[in-house]
Enzyme design. Structure first.
Site, short mmCIF file in Angstrom:
data_model
loop_
_atom_site.label_atom_id
_atom_site.label_comp_id
_atom_site.label_asym_id
_atom_site.label_seq_id
_atom_site.Cartn_x
_atom_site.Cartn_y
_atom_site.Cartn_z
N SER A 114 0.30 -1.39 -0.19
CA SER A 114 -0.29 -0.13 0.12
C SER A 114 1.01 1.13 0.32
CB SER A 114 -0.08 -0.12 1.21
OG SER A 114 -1.73 1.63 1.30
N TYR A 136 -2.50 4.98 -3.91
CA TYR A 136 -3.76 6.70 -3.92
C TYR A 136 -2.97 7.49 -4.71
CZ TYR A 136 -5.87 4.02 -0.59
OH TYR A 136 -6.71 2.35 0.26
N THR A 162 -5.50 2.33 -7.35
CA THR A 162 -7.05 2.71 -6.27
C THR A 162 -7.87 3.53 -6.08
OG1 THR A 162 -6.13 1.14 -4.51
CG2 THR A 162 -8.23 2.60 -3.73
N LYS A 239 -8.62 -0.55 -8.88
CA LYS A 239 -9.23 -1.26 -8.32
C LYS A 239 -10.11 0.21 -8.12
CE LYS A 239 -8.34 -3.42 -3.10
NZ LYS A 239 -9.22 -1.98 -2.92
N HIS A 263 -13.80 -2.00 -1.85
CA HIS A 263 -12.91 -1.81 -0.65
C HIS A 263 -13.47 -2.11 0.58
CE1 HIS A 263 -9.78 1.31 -0.56
NE2 HIS A 263 -9.56 1.42 0.58
#
Length: 367
Positions: A114, A136, A162, A239, A263
């Site tokens: 992440s 992100y 994402t 995603k 999510h």
């Protein structure tokens, strides 16, 4: 396995790790891991959607020992599974991301690291797992570029963008807890000082949501994804797709795959369960890109269900945090071994020689 709760603890399914994990992590951290947004309607919908899928097994196929290996993004994995991106894994174990990535390496499946990892991407990569980097989109495009460059330099084989977090949803558990990160847990991929807000606990406020509001941009668009497609050599997975129309747009901008996900029930409360939308997304994109399922996966039967609905594979999230909390690397190893055993069992019972055969199975919704 070095159990932190009970020396006689022997898990027989991934869900067995849940209560054991609850006993060893602080209540506020448990709520952070386990909670969804709002009334948690979508959180519950994920499990309900999977449980509605009945798989029609084939018989007399002569299958004794099915293979579990399958390709994801053109690379053969030990099973059609990746460890989902999850933030701040040091909240549940001191070695966090490194331990979970090491378990993924041993199991032969990708680990998705992440942006909000509590371990820098370079240190996670040093473990030697096949690494996908979850991105992100930040307000500072220079920081986005830097993260992509670091992911490439670290040897990541895919970027997972994402797209369902323009803002962090109101997660009632975190608001009630005034949840903030402890001092030892940081957003290690971001420059120093960029996550100060995440550590400032205020009653009735999620400090993590305040931090995300300050550094994430709500204006991410398809044009940004087109820019990224031209900026990196890595395949892109998008995603956070639920609407088939968005899946088609993702394929049109050159995505190698889409991940059908809400999510984990942590964003728009009232969105459908991910598995409910999987067949429509698969039908919409055809063979233009791969389709993976995320949100609610709890075992090998769920992998079989996703394959039967046309997915290339799945991402598994919370169960891996439960296992990490309970036993660190050994717990994560045990969880992935259980998942592989359950998948082999499900394939055998469904009469499938391998995951490719499972994609030929028929399903019924509602039993």
């Amino acid at each position: 396995m070095a159990d932190r709760t009970n020396c006689s603890f022997v898990p027989v399914s991934l869900t067995d790790f849940a209560e054991a994990a609850r006993a060893v992590v602080p209540p506020q951290v448990w709520d952070w891991v386990e909670g969804g947004s709002g009334t948690e309607t979508t959180l519950a919908a994920n499990r309900a959607a999977l449980d509605r899928i009945a798989v029609l097994p084939r018989v007399l196929t002569g299958v004794e020992a099915p293979r579990t290996d399958a390709p994801l993004l053109g690379r053969t994995q030990a099973m059609p599974v990746a460890v989902a991106p999850m933030a701040y894994q040091k909240l549940v174990h001191p070695d966090g991301e490194r331990e979970l990535a090491a378990a993924a390496r041993a199991a032969g499946v990708p680990y998705v690291s992440s942006t909000l990892s509590s371990t820098p991407i370079e240190e996670v990569a040093a473990v030697g797992a096949e690494l996908w980097f979850q991105l992100y989109w930040l307000r500072d495009r220079g920081m986005v570029t830097e993260l992509v460059d670091r992911a490439e330099a670290a040897g990541c084989t895919a970027l997972v963008v994402t797209v369902d977090v323009p803002v962090l949803a109101r997660r009632w558990r975190d608001l009630r807890n005034g949840f903030a990160l402890p001092p030892h847990v940081t957003a290690a991929n971001l420059p120093g000082g960029r996550d100060d807000l995440a550590h400032q606990g205020v009653p009735g406020v999620s400090a993590v949501a305040a931090h995300i509001g300050a550094v994430f941009t709500p204006t991410l668009s398809w044009a940004d994804l087109e820019w990224l497609r031209g900026r990196t050599r890595l395949p892109l997975l998008v995603k956070g797709i639920l609407d088939p129309r968005d899946a088609v747009l993702a394929a049109e901008v050159g995505a190698a795959g889409v991940i059908v996900s809400n999510h984990g029930g942590r964003q728009l409360d009232g969105a459908p369960g991910s598995a409910d939308m999987l067949p429509e997304v698969v039908a919409a994109v055809g063979d233009r890109c791969e389709v993976l399922l995320d949100s609610g996966v709890r075992g090998g039967l769920d992998v079989l269900r996703a394959l039967a609905l046309g997915a290339s594979g799945v991402l598994v999230g919370r169960p891996m945090l439960w296992a990490l909390a309970v036993g660190g690397r050994a717990g994560a190893d045990a969880a992935l071994a259980l998942l592989a055993a359950e998948l082999r069992d499900a394939l055998t019972l469904a009469g499938c020689v391998d995951p490719a055969a499972a994609r030929e199975l028929r399903t019924r919704i509602g039993g």
